[in-house]
Write a protein that holds these residues in place. Structure first.
Motif: not given
Length: 398
Positions: A227-243
């Motif tokens: 879901e986060l990769q599909a969004k591709g926003t800067r916020s989504a990328k930050r959340r991916l990095a935290r996870r």
């Protein structure tokens, strides 16, 4: 035996800035040393020390001992690379991965770990502080924290180097500890452990550690990542990095809990632990597309490592046995046939009718093989009859 104790540093903002500058300077120096070593073909410690020691101190602002540690870090990196190539871990010499790894110098990330010895880093166990060398001078009184067991192990058994590590803006020290091993006792019996995907571990006693919760957790994590990769926003990328790394840490915690309980039962009952040798299992099986993700994330090797080192520390005998046909062999009559296991979860012997959970039967077979292997290992060697030594008589006896 060697254990690594991780403690979390609690530096101030000024101290954190000095640590980051030190880490980056050491890794820039290591990358430079690795490039020169590759160009000139000098990869031994004494040769690199004579060639670059003075240059490292003048160019990168390192003191004497940190410069020595940088050279040793580069030598260890090339030694590890050569060992991986020799063991075939980089593929064939004509593969892209092998050529990419061997055709250029080793490089170090700006935040890669840096080793410090006792000349650069000192521990004050009573105050839970450390004093460490940095490019801005020696920093004293940096506080650290860890669990009570880790602090006790660190105080009593710390030996050798400690690695400075930065992860997601947080600072850690990885300290090497030499923990004495207990003497391995003579086991009265064995606990056979069958490792799997649906059931992470099943013992010959019938104890079953299911993998359903871990499987559901992995699926949930995969869905959130998608879901986060599909969004591709800067916020989504930050959340991916935290996870990142969260799923791996959860699986490691599960393996620690399982192995600790199995070793505790074995130690309390005076038995040993036997597991199957599953090395290379991913290369031997052919999988459907929907199965590849599950088996690639199957942490059976890590569970075996946890069992091995916890058993060594507790003095529990640990043995690896042949895994061939452990899930198809009847432990009562010895009949081995594929149809003995009609489904994944059930076992039913076609000859004697013994039935039960298939993983439990496999654990019993592992236990039986450990009994035979241990009896063979500990079997006394028959002494040869001593020949009498006679003085030479000068004649040949008939």
């Amino acid at each position: 035996m060697k254990l690594v104790v991780q403690v979390k540093l609690l530096p101030s903002s000024e101290q954190a800035a000095a640590l980051e500058a030190t880490l980056r300077a050491c890794n820039r120096a290591a990358t430079h040393v690795a490039a020169v070593a590759f160009e000139q073909g000098v990869k031994d410690r004494n040769g690199l020390h004579k060639l670059l020691y003075t240059n490292i101190k003048a160019t990168f602002g390192l003191s004497a001992q940190p410069a020595v540690r940088v050279v040793k870090k580069v030598v260890d990196a090339y030694t590890a690379l050569a060992a991986q190539a020799k063991a075939g871990l980089l593929g064939k010499p004509t593969s892209k991965r092998y050529l990419k790894a061997m055709s250029g110098p080793v490089s170090f990330r700006p935040e890669a770990a840096q080793p410090f010895d006792d000349r650069c880093l000192s521990w004050q166990a009573d105050a839970c502080t450390v004093s460490i060398w940095t490019v801005d001078g020696r920093l004293k009184g940096i506080r650290y924290t860890a669990s009570a067991d880790q602090l006790k192990t660190l105080t009593e058994h710390r030996r050798g180097e400690s690695d400075l590590v930065q992860r997601k803006g947080k600072w850690y020290l990885l300290a090497t500890c030499e923990v004495p091993e207990l003497e391995v006792y003579e086991p009265v019996d064995w606990i056979g452990v069958d490792r799997g995907i649906v059931n992470l571990a099943t013992t010959s006693d019938g104890t079953n550690y299911q993998g359903r919760r871990l499987t559901r957790y992995r699926r949930w994590q995969a869905r959130k990542r998608a879901e986060l990769q599909a969004k591709g926003t800067r916020s989504a990328k930050r959340r991916l990095a935290r996870r990142s790394g969260k799923e791996q840490r959860h699986a490691m915690h599960v393996n620690h809990r399982i192995s600790k309980e199995i070793v505790s039962v074995a130690q309390r009952t005076g038995r040993g632990i036997a597991v199957e040798v599953l090395d290379g299992i991913r290369d031997r099986v052919r999988l459907r597309r929907d199965q590849r993700g599950r088996i690639s994330s199957w942490p059976f090797h890590q569970l075996g490592q946890h069992l091995a080192y916890k058993a060594r520390r507790a003095g529990v005998p640990y043995l690896e046995v042949d895994p061939a046909y452990t899930s198809q062999r009847c432990p009562r009559c010895g009949h081995t046939e594929r149809s003995n296991r009609p489904t994944r979860d059930h076992f039913c012997c076609r000859r004697c009718g013994l039935a039960g959970p298939s993983d439990h039967v496999a654990g019993v077979n592992v236990r039986d093989r450990a009994r035979s292997a241990w009896a063979f290992v500990t079997m006394p060697v028959p002494a040869r009859p001593e020949r009498s030594i006679r003085e030479p008589s000068g004649r040949c006896d008939p």
